[in-house]
Design a protein around this motif. Structure first.
Motif, PDB file in Angstrom:
ATOM      1  N   GLN B  38      -2.035  -4.194  -7.099  1.00 31.24           N
ATOM      2  CA  GLN B  38      -0.889  -3.375  -7.453  1.00 31.24           C
ATOM      3  C   GLN B  38      -0.985  -2.949  -8.912  1.00 31.24           C
ATOM      4  O   GLN B  38      -1.065  -3.792  -9.808  1.00 31.24           O
ATOM      5  N   GLY B  41       4.047   0.291 -11.622  1.00 29.53           N
ATOM      6  CA  GLY B  41       4.827   1.407 -11.103  1.00 29.53           C
ATOM      7  C   GLY B  41       4.341   1.959  -9.775  1.00 29.53           C
ATOM      8  O   GLY B  41       4.791   3.022  -9.343  1.00 29.53           O
ATOM      9  N   ARG B  42       3.428   1.246  -9.114  1.00 26.67           N
ATOM     10  CA  ARG B  42       2.892   1.711  -7.829  1.00 26.67           C
ATOM     11  C   ARG B  42       3.072   0.645  -6.760  1.00 26.67           C
ATOM     12  O   ARG B  42       3.362  -0.518  -7.064  1.00 26.67           O
ATOM     13  N   GLY B  43       2.894   1.056  -5.494  1.00 28.09           N
ATOM     14  CA  GLY B  43       2.934   0.078  -4.423  1.00 28.09           C
ATOM     15  C   GLY B  43       1.597  -0.643  -4.288  1.00 28.09           C
ATOM     16  O   GLY B  43       0.561  -0.137  -4.738  1.00 28.09           O
ATOM     17  N   PRO B  44       1.605  -1.834  -3.686  1.00 23.25           N
ATOM     18  CA  PRO B  44       0.347  -2.561  -3.483  1.00 23.25           C
ATOM     19  C   PRO B  44      -0.604  -1.796  -2.569  1.00 23.25           C
ATOM     20  O   PRO B  44      -0.165  -1.052  -1.690  1.00 23.25           O
TER      21      PRO B  44
END
Lengths: 115, 113
Positions: B38, B41-44
């Protein structure tokens, strides 16, 4: 590539407002999930759905509801937003709930602030 | 209740060295273990899956081990690069179709040039 799109990257809402978080996936996946992520607590499952109009509670469903009217869309609803719902919300989808195929594809997340 | 623990402290590694991240769990017998990356500020993003009957899995510079006796998985990144800097999450998956995935809180890895 699987794409999971969340409608907003950032949201600021007032206490007591009704909040809708939308999620759309484009790979015809059966399963969709909503998580929230807080520092030190990891990802916690709020609700999931394994079919249209089906929903199941996750570990922390209180204060939330969901809607899945179409296979590709899964909505998270905060009926009356509270400050303790300030968090990063992540939507995910997976092809199957069967072990090895239960790989989660995540959206970019929505950072919600409730003032 | 099930518990999954990852290094809570950030891991700082010199570029070129091998980074090793740990995932320990209790009160659970997962059939599979997954690792995700991850970025802020992002998804895994899914990286690797290892089954309970596999001791080791490799993908390019990544290696995962799974010891069901110790209830532990190790995640290695060899020849680490600054671009490998991220938070890495492990996740446990049960064997039945009704199983939920349980995520750890992640370890933040920083690779310094």
């Amino acid at each position: 590539d699987v794409k999971v799109t969340q409608s907003s990257r950032y949201l600021v809402k007032r206490t007591g407002e009704k909040v809708f978080l939308e999620c759309v996936q484009d790979m015809d996946h059966e399963n969709m999930f909503w998580y929230r992520q807080d520092p030190g607590l990891g990802l916690r499952l709020i609700y999931f759905s394994y079919d249209v109009k089906m929903k199941e509670k996750g570990d922390i469903p209180e204060g939330y509801s969901v809607s899945r009217e179409k296979k590709e869309r899964f909505s998270l609803i905060l009926e009356s937003a509270s400050t303790n719902q300030t968090s990063m919300y992540l939507c995910a989808s997976s092809r199957s709930r069967e072990g090895a195929k239960n790989i989660q594809y995540f959206g970019a997340g929505t950072r919600l602030s409730v003032l | 209740s099930q518990k999954i623990e990852q290094n809570s402290e950030a891991l700082n590694i010199q570029e070129g060295k091998t980074a090793t991240l740990t995932c320990n769990y209790t009160n659970y017998s997962p059939a599979y273990l997954q690792w995700y990356r991850q970025d802020p500020g992002r998804g895994p993003v899914f990286l690797l899956l290892i089954r309970e009957n596999e001791k080791e899995k490799r993908k390019e510079r990544l290696k995962v081990t799974f010891d069901t006796t110790l209830k532990q998985s190790l995640f290695h990144i060899t020849a680490s690069q600054p671009a490998d800097s991220a938070t890495y999450l492990c996740a446990l998956v049960g064997g039945s179709s009704a199983s939920k995935i349980i995520f750890g809180s992640g370890t933040r890895l920083s690779i310094r040039p």
